[in-house]
Every structure is written in structure tokens, then in C-alpha cells.
Enzyme design. Sequence first.
Site, mmCIF file in Angstrom:
data_model
loop_
_atom_site.group_PDB
_atom_site.id
_atom_site.type_symbol
_atom_site.label_atom_id
_atom_site.label_comp_id
_atom_site.label_asym_id
_atom_site.label_seq_id
_atom_site.Cartn_x
_atom_site.Cartn_y
_atom_site.Cartn_z
ATOM 1 N N GLU A 262 0.803 -1.232 0.232
ATOM 2 C CA GLU A 262 -0.094 0.088 -0.020
ATOM 3 C C GLU A 262 0.736 1.214 -0.122
ATOM 4 O OE1 GLU A 262 -3.327 2.218 2.853
ATOM 5 O OE2 GLU A 262 -2.306 0.683 3.640
ATOM 6 N N LYS A 341 -9.506 2.448 -3.279
ATOM 7 C CA LYS A 341 -10.098 1.853 -2.141
ATOM 8 C C LYS A 341 -11.416 2.316 -1.643
ATOM 9 C CE LYS A 341 -8.761 1.314 2.681
ATOM 10 N NZ LYS A 341 -8.044 1.543 3.982
ATOM 11 N N CYS A 393 -5.536 -2.530 2.762
ATOM 12 C CA CYS A 393 -5.647 -2.492 4.101
ATOM 13 C C CYS A 393 -6.902 -3.574 4.764
ATOM 14 C CB CYS A 393 -5.722 -1.103 4.876
ATOM 15 S SG CYS A 393 -5.173 -0.943 6.485
#
Length: 522
Positions: A262, A341, A393
Site C-alpha cells: 500500500e 479503495k 488494508c
Amino acid sequence: MPNSLISKLVAAIGLGGLLTLGYAPFSQWWVVVGAFTAFIYLLAQNDKSNHFKLGFAFGLGWFGVGISWVHVSIADFGGLPLIGSVSLMLLLCSYLALFPATLCFLLTRYFIIQLWPLALPFMWLIMEWLRSELFTGFPWLSLGYSQLHGPLSGWLPVIGEIGVSSILVLLCSAAACWLLPNGNQNNRAAGALVIAIALISSLTLTQHSWVTPTGKTAKIAMIQGNIQQELRWVPEQDLPTMLKYKNMTAEHWDADVIIWPEAAIPRLEPAALDYLHEMDKLAVEHNSALITGIVNYNVETREAYNNLISLGLKQQPSPDEQDLTVPRGQYYYVHGNRYAKHHLLPIGEFIPFEGWLRNLAPIFDLPMSSFSRGDYQQANLQANGYFFAPAICFEIAFPNQIAANLYEHTNFIITVSNDAWFGHSHGPAQHLEIAQVRAKEFGLPVLRATNNGITAFIDHRGHIQSRLPQFEAAVLSDTIPLVQGQTPYRLLGNWPMWLMALLSFSAAVYFSRRNVKSENKI
């Protein structure tokens, strides 16, 4: 407050805290069974006026110990004094404790003890659904994760983690009722039968392979840069970080696909175009592809996105094309082979009530804490002919979102993260465990690339195929088998469990009303 109640509240906090031992890195699944059964037994032995308090105390222990790793990020990187960070943690855990507290209040108010095993699974599903949805949701420490290595794990590909949670609370409540001194023999026999059926069926399901290897494999390499959190967004560290990832990748271009974690590239995408074109060209020259995390900021719309993008080859070249020297890279700014995301982390990636919280404390003004949300359902990333369903995440903790992004052609689930926020705590180990459960639920390999650990390849059965140690700059390269077939959970989702739990709850309501009518007649 009477001393007896204080001792019971302390016991409830202790039992909630014990649940942490059931999750990684401890993975003692039986502790969760024992602690939850003991809590239900404690609840059954107390007056209804105390049930909300006992549920709240249990929740404080459960989340206070289980997500204590959150305090590491608040204290070390949030810029708050100790009293402020502890207060913030207490506020978070108190909010989460309201869910089991409310559940205990409603369960004991409307159902007699003998009906708890029938009513609890559906009520637990409702509680966990609310916890997963309100204020963007926080489904961490759901009970089913603790059973990854336990006898109920065979149910994961069939009814998912949330279904295993429901079975677990059913079995624990049945066991607690069984242990009550005034329990009736018929109820005890029924409880023993339910427990036996659940365990035997799970062990049987464990022997079944829902998906099978195709015989094809992909060579994947994942780069763990181990960049210190306090240096990640320091402008002077941009170039050293980018060179580090480039140099660590240099000896692994023989992989079909290379994965960086990430936001591995610390520059905003518009400022990193030369570097991205260079990596795109290098990947093409080696007949490979690179997937990396990067932040994109659109100057015109003032929107920032936490992205995963694909560089290098999109399709595997044919034998004839392999001799060509003309670059066939896919990258250009805002090209479509990317993922934004969707599930943003409060405080970390967006600030609720941003107008007045921003200046309240440093934790509310962290770098990269004002992102825009990507679509719930997006196309898979395509790299060198393979298709990856992405999760950035803690998105990996939301099975419905993962399911929405799985397609017939999906080969892998890819999850990238930066757990450097949580230091040496048990947070990264819990994060890895969640990824293992997703692999077992959906019958797909999960590729987990992180900044400083735990980077790991997880096979379609939820087993760790290979992994890197934490806090080391290293490369993990392995050959991952492709699989075919689908698990029942991937096909049907949560609906079978919701239906069974609703039928059980309806039976509890029916018997409860019949019991009330019988008492009124008397």
C-alpha cells in the site's frame, strides 16, 4: 454498587479479555469456547437488571485487550499525550462494548434461559451486521476468526466466518444451559445432540475439497520495503524509498507479477509519472507486470484516492510477440487498470466532522487522511494475464465487499497494507489471520503484501504457504497454484445462515409466546 456485582463485572471483563487468546498470534481457539460459555453461564446466574452492565463489561474486556494495538498508532503517531490516547481508546472500546451490552439486555429481557440457544444466533448476526456497518463499520475480532484452526473451521467455506460465529454462540449458549444446576434433562440432551452434530459435520466438511488446483501456476514476488512509518511521507525520503523498491525488484523480474504494498510509492501519482513510466518499461522488457500502491490526487477536482495500479504487461504475450522489441506497456496517467479503495478508515483516511476536528489534535491532521471513496464494485486488476480482486488494508475484513469483486475469471485475492502503524503489537498477526479466513471462505489464494510485515502467500485452504519475518526489508517469491471451482459461501454468501438463524429465532419467539400464555392461564 454491591461488592458482589463489582466482582461479577470484573469477571465479565476478564472473560472478555480472554477472548484475545483465541486470535492470532496466540490462536488458542478453545479459550474462546470456554470464555464465552462461562460468560453466558454468568449471565444466566444473574438478575436481569445487571445484564446490560455485564454485557458492557464483557465488551470492554473483549475489545480493550483485543484491539489494544490501536493504541500504538494513537500514542506513537497520533501526537496525543498519554491521558489523551488512553481516553480515546476508552471511548472507542466503550462504543464497541455497547453492541454486546444491548444484545445481552434484549436477549435476557425477551427470552427465558432455555430459549437462548435458539434466539442468540440471529441476534448475534444482527449485532455483528450493525457493528460492521455503522460509522463505516469495524468488524474486527468477530468470533469466527478464532476458529480458523479449530474444529468448526470446516464450516468456513460453507457459511463463512459470520456463520461460524453464529454456530459458536449457539454451541456456547447450549453448553452454558447444559451446565446450569437447574437445567432439565431434555434440554441437556438436545444441547448435547446439537453440539455433536455441529462438530461431526464440521470435521466431515474439512475433508471435502471445494476447489481444486488446475495444474497451472503463477510465479509471484512481493517486496517488503520496511520503510519506517515516521519517514514514509517526509519529502526528502521520496527518492530513497522509490530507489529502494526499484533496486529490491531488480533481481526478481523473472516473476510473472511483482507486488508492492500500500502506497509503496510515496509521491502523488501526478508527481511520479517519470518513475512510473520507467517501471512500466522495465516490466515490459522482462515480460512481467508490477502492481503497486500509490496515492492519486486530482488537482482539478481536489480528490485524492488510495489506489492500486498495474504497470507492465496487461496480457501475457504470445510466442510471436515475445521477440518484439517495441514497448507494450499499459501505463498512462489515470489509466483504467486501477483500483480505488472503497472502505476508508475513520481518522486514518477520512476525518468525520473534518471542519472542527482537524485542528483539535495532531491525530486528526495526519498525512494522507482525506481520501475520496472508490466504488463498492470495481473491475479486477489485470496483470500479465492474471486477474486480481483487490483489497487495501482493512477492506479484507469485509467479506461482502470481497465477494462483490470476485468474478468468474478472478485468479487471486490481493491485499496490500501498511501495518507499520502498529509496531510490535498483535494487530498485524490478526490482520494476517483475517486474510487466511477470506482465502478459506472463497477458495482462492490470497496474496498479502505489506510494508513491514506480515507479508505472506496464503493458499486456497487458508494455509500460509510462505511468509516473511516482520521488520525486515526482503522479497518473498513463490509459485502459486491456480484453482478452479467455487465454495458454497462464494456462491450463496450469507443468506443461508441468515435464513437458518431467522428460523431458529422464529422458533424461540413462538415458544416464548406459548410460555407466556401458559403462565397467564396459571
